[in-house]
Design a protein around this motif. Structure first.
Motif, PDB file in Angstrom:
ATOM      1  N   UNK A   1     -30.218 -25.810 -11.562  1.00 21.98           N
ATOM      2  CA  UNK A   1     -30.245 -24.552 -10.949  1.00 21.98           C
ATOM      3  C   UNK A   1     -31.734 -24.107 -11.563  1.00 21.98           C
ATOM      4  N   UNK A   2     -31.756 -24.224 -12.863  1.00 26.26           N
ATOM      5  CA  UNK A   2     -32.680 -23.384 -13.725  1.00 26.26           C
ATOM      6  C   UNK A   2     -34.233 -23.951 -13.154  1.00 26.26           C
ATOM      7  N   UNK A   3     -34.264 -25.257 -12.704  1.00 29.23           N
ATOM      8  CA  UNK A   3     -35.627 -25.683 -12.482  1.00 29.23           C
ATOM      9  C   UNK A   3     -35.670 -25.814 -10.773  1.00 29.23           C
ATOM     10  N   UNK A   4     -34.794 -25.051 -10.172  1.00 29.79           N
ATOM     11  CA  UNK A   4     -34.809 -24.661  -8.776  1.00 29.79           C
ATOM     12  C   UNK A   4     -34.453 -25.894  -7.942  1.00 29.79           C
ATOM     13  N   UNK A   5     -33.788 -26.763  -8.537  1.00 34.48           N
ATOM     14  CA  UNK A   5     -33.377 -27.931  -7.924  1.00 34.48           C
ATOM     15  C   UNK A   5     -31.881 -28.042  -7.480  1.00 34.48           C
ATOM     16  N   UNK A   6     -31.452 -26.881  -6.941  1.00 27.84           N
ATOM     17  CA  UNK A   6     -30.007 -26.668  -6.738  1.00 27.84           C
ATOM     18  C   UNK A   6     -29.486 -27.697  -5.656  1.00 27.84           C
ATOM     19  N   UNK A   7     -30.637 -28.020  -4.694  1.00 23.53           N
ATOM     20  CA  UNK A   7     -30.361 -29.028  -3.605  1.00 23.53           C
ATOM     21  C   UNK A   7     -29.671 -30.275  -4.304  1.00 23.53           C
ATOM     22  N   UNK A   8     -29.772 -30.702  -5.468  1.00 19.51           N
ATOM     23  CA  UNK A   8     -29.346 -31.814  -5.909  1.00 19.51           C
ATOM     24  C   UNK A   8     -27.607 -31.795  -6.196  1.00 19.51           C
TER      25      UNK A   8
ATOM     26  N   UNK B   1     -37.167 -28.485  -2.106  1.00 15.63           N
ATOM     27  CA  UNK B   1     -38.121 -27.678  -1.455  1.00 15.63           C
ATOM     28  C   UNK B   1     -37.604 -27.213   0.004  1.00 15.63           C
ATOM     29  N   UNK B   2     -37.087 -28.211   0.791  1.00 13.59           N
ATOM     30  CA  UNK B   2     -36.896 -27.939   2.292  1.00 13.59           C
ATOM     31  C   UNK B   2     -35.375 -27.858   2.126  1.00 13.59           C
ATOM     32  N   UNK B   3     -34.957 -26.665   2.682  1.00 14.82           N
ATOM     33  CA  UNK B   3     -33.392 -26.652   2.912  1.00 14.82           C
ATOM     34  C   UNK B   3     -33.028 -27.321   4.016  1.00 14.82           C
ATOM     35  N   UNK B   4     -33.786 -27.368   4.897  1.00  6.80           N
ATOM     36  CA  UNK B   4     -33.477 -28.015   6.250  1.00  6.80           C
ATOM     37  C   UNK B   4     -33.262 -29.565   6.180  1.00  6.80           C
ATOM     38  N   UNK B   5     -33.714 -30.161   5.123  1.00  9.90           N
ATOM     39  CA  UNK B   5     -33.154 -31.542   5.022  1.00  9.90           C
ATOM     40  C   UNK B   5     -31.630 -31.608   4.570  1.00  9.90           C
TER      41      UNK B   5
ATOM     42  N   UNK C   1     -33.642 -45.926  -0.496  1.00 10.64           N
ATOM     43  CA  UNK C   1     -34.840 -45.168  -0.913  1.00 10.64           C
ATOM     44  C   UNK C   1     -34.734 -43.753  -0.032  1.00 10.64           C
ATOM     45  N   UNK C   2     -34.454 -43.784   1.278  1.00  9.33           N
ATOM     46  CA  UNK C   2     -34.358 -42.581   2.099  1.00  9.33           C
ATOM     47  C   UNK C   2     -33.394 -41.590   1.618  1.00  9.33           C
ATOM     48  N   UNK C   3     -32.345 -42.031   0.889  1.00  5.65           N
ATOM     49  CA  UNK C   3     -31.358 -41.344   0.226  1.00  5.65           C
ATOM     50  C   UNK C   3     -32.031 -40.370  -0.832  1.00  5.65           C
ATOM     51  N   UNK C   4     -32.854 -41.200  -1.864  1.00  2.00           N
ATOM     52  CA  UNK C   4     -33.443 -40.573  -2.927  1.00  2.00           C
ATOM     53  C   UNK C   4     -34.407 -39.630  -2.563  1.00  2.00           C
ATOM     54  N   UNK C   5     -35.146 -40.167  -1.564  1.00  2.00           N
ATOM     55  CA  UNK C   5     -36.337 -39.295  -1.188  1.00  2.00           C
ATOM     56  C   UNK C   5     -35.732 -37.855  -0.566  1.00  2.00           C
ATOM     57  N   UNK C   6     -34.795 -38.060   0.331  1.00  3.53           N
ATOM     58  CA  UNK C   6     -34.266 -36.764   1.082  1.00  3.53           C
ATOM     59  C   UNK C   6     -33.564 -35.879  -0.033  1.00  3.53           C
ATOM     60  N   UNK C   7     -33.122 -36.310  -1.031  1.00  2.55           N
ATOM     61  CA  UNK C   7     -32.506 -35.492  -2.120  1.00  2.55           C
ATOM     62  C   UNK C   7     -33.638 -34.786  -2.925  1.00  2.55           C
ATOM     63  N   UNK C   8     -34.809 -35.264  -2.872  1.00  2.00           N
ATOM     64  CA  UNK C   8     -36.108 -34.860  -3.722  1.00  2.00           C
ATOM     65  C   UNK C   8     -36.496 -33.778  -2.830  1.00  2.00           C
ATOM     66  N   UNK C   9     -36.560 -34.238  -1.436  1.00  2.00           N
ATOM     67  CA  UNK C   9     -37.362 -33.284  -0.556  1.00  2.00           C
ATOM     68  C   UNK C   9     -36.366 -31.991  -0.340  1.00  2.00           C
ATOM     69  N   UNK C  10     -35.092 -32.247  -0.483  1.00  2.00           N
ATOM     70  CA  UNK C  10     -34.112 -31.279  -0.204  1.00  2.00           C
ATOM     71  C   UNK C  10     -34.373 -29.856  -1.329  1.00  2.00           C
TER      72      UNK C  10
END
Ligand SMILES: Nc1ncnc2c1ncn2[C@@H]1O[C@H](COP(=O)(O)OP(=O)(O)OP(=O)(O)O)[C@@H](O)[C@H]1O
Ligand SMILES: [Mg+2]
Lengths: 340, 740
Positions: free
Chosen positions: B166-173, B437-441, B426-435
């Motif tokens: 959360x601290x680094x803004x990666x709550x999507x993870x 920054x982009x909530x819509x992911x 690969x898609x799973x990992x990438x989409x997590x990372x993309x998430x």
């Protein structure tokens, strides 16, 4: 045929119906065919006794429904006989525990089925390795053994094929390889080649002979094909309506059939390839000219004998003259089937 | 084969002499009784006498109360047991929710565990990987079991991780699996199973779900599917194995399955809801119970149809009993087992949609709501969503069942063999990372917008579309009602209502007499007794009126289904081209959950008996078509050719040769049609009816479960009565034709 007895069967009965045991008891262990019919029971095997000697090829023949399959399914205990006794190497086969039975099947018996009985979900290698797998042999070892067996039956290169991707002949080779993988002492084959077309069948028979020459197993073999039988058999047992009507060497079956039924089987047999000189030989004839070997089949000496003007002498392996054979004897032996 | 035709004609003529006498008498008595009832009403009873009524409903209700409050098993309170089961089942449902759409702070820890375990597995063994996984999961498990009592030093680790993220803004993870990854996963799975065609279908479906903003509801529905399918499959396989092994089990379980098959979906909810509170757990249990029998049936079928020689070759290979089951029988029955899984998935999905009335969230719930609000545009959007998801589920599971093993696989590298899985990872990992920054992911946006120089522009908003469709439908109805309404009203007034009134007016002894006569004639004493007992059950408990309303609806619907279905079946059997079009349509109609058939009915006819019948027809006509088609197709060619040689015309052949031979099969189709019509009447209750189905539905909202259970049972009773009579008729007929 004085070899040791490997399997001994005495008075085997297998009756299908509602309550075969009770039925047997009611008829004091020996129901007549009429009694069976009346009660609606099927006497698939009736009072059959015989021995299987170590190292021989015993062939069982008979019309469809005569009880051949049922008989060997009794010996392998796939069916339990209704009555009778069976011994395997002196052990009572009907009294062994389930564990022992599984053990016998794992190490002593192999069986080849008419319609192959391959596991559809396993490839060739896994099918052949299957009996070893269930024994708990470790993977590397069983794969090695299975590969050897696949090579033995000439299927190398097809290890990863699935049964449905193989021709009938190839599938049966897999069945044979699988049954041989455990190095059984006795080998049961239930019409192994009858699902195959004639060309492949002949090829498989030769293959089978080649294998047997190498392996020298005790074999119980079922077939419909008398020619096949005479080609392979040491002895032939002929079954009719559940009974074993005659069990003898091919020559005896051809020359001295026990009844018309047996004679009918032997009628179209190539006698010249079955009967040996020794069988039709007469006592020593001093007027004989030339010699033939006693163990020779008459077919291979026919031309010699038929074109000779005088009887020919018969010699044993040591070259000693032990009898004679005449033109007439050879001719009648070969041609009687037309007279019959 | 020519004998078949000969005997057909013979039995025809011999029956021509015998049958009218029996049925003539029955008909005569019935007519006399009805005339008598008309002339002097009140003599023949039209209801059971209230003073003799058996208060089954009260009795059941008090039993349920007792179960819920006082009952104990081995000293443990029954209610504690149900509560424990409920709590136990809540956990997997919750976790499925976290993973699919809700997300949870501990998700990040779980992913860490998965990654670690895979790495350990890759570099050493699977066992070590599992050990690592268990070790890493300990903090979460401790927190789960001990709550606050868990030692903080251990449980704080996952928390630290999530706080850190959360601290680094990666709550999507610690969000759910991004929808992009799920959608990609389904498409990749489609490609793996069925090539590009199936992948395309999956892609279309995923896109639809996202664009029409039903993603979250679909995931809500899928949570229960995901948890229920393995449970139902497991229980089904175990029961199936047990039945094939033990005669006693077969004797107990088989009739229960037969009963269960006749009970409509809806009726499963009442008894479960009686014991567990409304909510996802009730939906889950009812779903598992409902979806399990097909798995058991397929297991039994799979095990029993393993060729004898395969079993024997297994025995001769030295298999123990257990090896015979696990290494020989089950693997060679794999295809049948997988078809069982297919059925489980489809039944589960259908049931979860219906379970919306017992508190399951998701597509079904939304659909029910929009139907009740007459928001037809939304209903159509949801209906399409449910349909396409059903089709995808069906194609995926069926495709997997039929998938061939790739025997060239050994020649390929590990990466080649697992390319589908690798791409997904690969898609799973990438989409997590993309998430990050982009909530819509993570969750699809509720509408498509475009931010340009002039500000935000909405390109597509499903809500607007739905509203627009609502308007369109309303407009259409306004105009079309001028034509539709009069037809509907005329049919209702002159046809439906009179038939219904007749059934309600008819004295019950007449009904019992007619049904009993049929049962006796075709099934003999045992079927007669069974039918009498079943009829008595709804007559003496005061459910006569409701049962007759259901009977009337089902009879009319069945009649229409036969009138529509049999000719279509004949047509398909006649023409290859028609069959090629019709049969896939039938297949597709059968994959849809019955619920969605309500949509067109409501759209066109609002509520009422006419709408109910209309909703039943597309659902229940399918077996009539299919069985007619199969029955005609199965006639041996020689028979038909012999008839041609006899100089029959095409029409004569149909009426004198083909239909008489196919009729047992057609009757089995009729049987299925009745079953499905019965099941559907329970569903039409959702849009308003006054029959047994309504009792079931209402019992769940009023918590009067005793009544609901009884009503459900009586629907099943009607089904069983029809099944036994028609079934024995078909059996007898088959025997006469020598094809039994
Ligand atoms: N499981 C069974 N139940 C009832 N009857 C059986 C069963 N198995 C075999 N039979 C009957 O026993 C008789 C002998 O059958 P069996 O299979 O042994 O004949 P077969 O000589 O092997 O014939 P084929 O050459 O056709 O294989 C037949 O009449 C058959 O119908
Ligand atoms: Mg046989």
């Amino acid at each position: 045929m004085s070899a040791e007895v490997q399997i001994k069967c005495r008075n085997i009965w297998k009756i299908f119906g509602d309550n075969p045991k009770r039925f047997m008891k009611r008829h004091k262990g020996a129901p007549t065919p009429e009694a069976l019919k009346e009660a609606g029971y099927i006497g698939a095997v009736q009072d059959v006794s015989f021995d299987v000697h170590a190292g021989e090829i015993l062939i069982i023949m008979g019309l469809s429904g005569s009880g051949k399959s049922t008989l060997i399914r009794c010996i392998t205990r796939l069916n339990d006989p209704t009555a009778g006794e069976m011994e395997y190497e002196g052990r009572d086969l009907l009294k062994v525990s389930e564990r022992e039975l599984i053990d016998i099947r794992r190490h002593k018996m192999g069986m080849v089925f008419q319609s192959f009985g391959l596991l559809p979900n396993r490839d060739v290698l896994e099918n052949v390795a299957f009996p070893l797998e269930v024994q708990g042999m470790d993977k590397a070892e069983r794969v090695q053994r299975a590969k050897d067996m696949i090579e033995l039956v000439g299927l190398q290169g097809r290890e990863s094929y699935f049964p449905r991707e193989l021709s009938g002949g190839q599938q049966q080779r897999v069945g044979i390889a699988r049954s041989l993988a455990v190095e059984p002492d006795i080998w049961f084959l239930d019409e192994p080649f009858s699902a195959l077309d004639p060309l492949i069948r002949a090829e498989m028979q030769d293959e089978f002979m080649r294998l047997q020459q190498k392996l020298k197993k005790t074999i119980v073999f079922i077939t419909h094909d008398f020619e096949e039988a005479t080609k392979l058999a040491d002895r032939i047992g002929i079954m009719k309506d559940g009974r074993m009507v005659q069990l003898d060497t091919p020559e005896q079956i051809v020359l001295n059939p026990a009844d018309d039924y047996v004679a009918e089987f032997a009628r179209n047999a190539p006698r010249e390839r079955i009967v040996s000189v020794g069988t039709i030989m007469k006592p020593i004839d001093p007027s004989a000219e030339g010699t033939v070997l006693v163990s020779e089949k008459i077919g291979s000496v026919a031309q010699q004998v038929l074109t000779a003007n005088r009887p020919m002498g018969v010699v044993d392996e040591a070259g000693q003259i032990i009898g004679s054979v005449t033109r007439e004897d050879v001719a009648t032996t070969i041609f009687t089937r037309d007279a019959a | 084969m020519t004998e078949v035709t000969a005997s057909t004609f013979q039995s025809e003529s011999s029956q021509g002499v015998k049958m009218p006498s029996y049925w003539g008498v029955v008909f005569g008595i019935t007519l006399l009784a009805l005339i008598f009832h008309y002339v002097s009403p009140g003599v023949l009873p039209d209801r059971w006498w209230p003073e003799w009524e058996i208060p089954a409903e009260e009795w059941l209700t008090t039993r349920i109360e007792w179960l819920k409050s006082e009952a104990t098993i081995f000293g443990i309170a029954f209610k504690d047991i149900t509560r424990a089961i409920g709590e136990g089942l809540k956990a997997p449902v919750k976790w499925a929710e976290y993973v699919l759409y809700r997300g949870h702070a501990n998700m990040s820890w779980i992913w860490l565990t998965v990654i670690l375990a895979s790495v350990v597995t890759y570099f050493s063994t699977l066992r070590n990987g599992l050990i690592a996984a268990v070790l890493f999961l300990t903090p979460i498990l401790m927190a789960l079991f001990f709550g606050d009592a868990a030692p903080e030093s251990i449980t704080s680790l996952p928390k630290m991780l999530s706080d850190g993220l959360k601290g680094i803004g990666a709550k999507a993870l610690y969000g759910p699996i991004p929808w992009v990854a799920i959608a990609a996963g389904v498409i990749i799975l489609g490609h793996w199973i069925g090539g590009w065609r199936l992948a395309l279908l999956c892609a279309f479906t995923m896109l639809y779900l996202a664009v029409f903003n039903v993603w979250k509801d679909t995931m809500r529905t899928m949570t229960i599917v995901v948890v229920a399918v393995p449970m139902a499959a497991f229980v089904g396989v175990v029961l199936g194995i047990w039945v094939t092994r033990s005669k006693i089990a077969a004797r107990i379980i088989t009739p229960i399955f037969d009963l269960m098959q006749a009970v409509p979906h809806m009726a499963y909810l009442a008894p479960v809801a009686a014991l567990f509170a409304l909510g996802p757990v009730t939906a889950l249990i009812a779903t598992v119970v409902f979806a399990m029998p097909p798995m058991a049936r397929c297991t039994i079928l799979g095990l029993q149809t393993v060729p004898e020689e395969i079993v024997e070759s297994g025995k001769m290979s030295g298999c123990t009993r257990r090896q015979l089951l696990w290494k020989v029988a089950l693997p060679s029955g794999k295809r049948t087992l997988m078809l069982g899984v297919n059925q489980v998935v489809m039944q589960t999905f259908a049931m979860v949609v219906i379970a919306s009335i017992a508190g399951a969230q998701g597509l079904g719930h939304k659909l029910l709501y929009s139907l009740q609000q007459l928001k037809l545009g939304t209903a159509i959007e949801l209906g399409i969503a449910i349909s396409v998801v059903a089709i995808v589920l069906d194609r995926l599971t069926q495709g997997y069942a039929n998938k061939e093993t790739d025997h060239f696989a050994v020649a390929k590298t590990w990466a080649q063999r697992h390319k589908h899985m690798l791409i997904f990872l690969v898609i799973l990992v990438l989409s997590y990372i993309a998430a990050i920054w982009f909530r819509d992911v993570t969750i699809p946006p509720s509408k498509l917008t475009y931010t340009g120089a002039e500000g935000k522009v909405t390109l597509f908003d499903p809500k607007v579309l739905a509203r627009w469709m609502d308007g369109g439908i309303r407009e259409f109805n306004k105009n079309a009602f001028d034509y539709i309404n009069p037809i509907r009203d005329w049919v209702t007034l002159n046809f439906l209502i009179p038939v219904r009134n007749f059934f309600l007016w008819m004295p019950w002894p007449v009904f019992v007499f007619v049904v009993g006569a049929a049962a006796w004639r075709y099934g003999g004493l045992s079927v007669l007794l069974l039918c009498l007992a079943l009829m008595a059950s709804f007559i003496v408990t005061g459910f006569w009126v409701e049962t007759m309303k259901t009977t009337y609806l089902v009879l009319i619907a069945t009649l229409l289904c036969v009138i529509i279905g049999v000719p279509l079946g004949v047509w398909a059997a006649r023409s290859e081209r028609v069959a090629n079009i019709l049969m896939p349509i039938c297949d597709t109609l059968q994959t849809f959950p019955s619920f969605i058939y309500l949509i067109p009915a409501i759209m066109l006819f609002r509520v009422g008996d006419f709408a109910n019948v209309f909703a039943i027809i597309p659902y229940a006509t399918v077996p009539a078509i299919r069985y007619t088609y199969l029955g005609l197709k199965r006639i041996p060619e020689v028979t038909v050719e012999a008839a041609i040689a006899n100089g029959t015309t095409k029409r004569q052949r149909l009426w004198k040769v083909e239909l008489p031979i196919a009729i047992p099969e057609i009757m089995l189709g009729l049987n299925q049609t009745i079953m499905m019509a019965l099941a559907m009447t329970a569903i039409t209750a959702l849009i308003g009816s006054t029959d047994l189905g309504q009792e079931v539905v209402r019992s769940i909202s009023t918590q009067n479960f005793g009544r609901g259970i009884l009503a459900g049972f009586f629907i099943a009773a009607l089904g069983i009565i029809a099944d036994r009579i028609i079934g024995s008729w078909a059996d007898e007929r088959k025997k006469q034709l020598g094809i039994g």
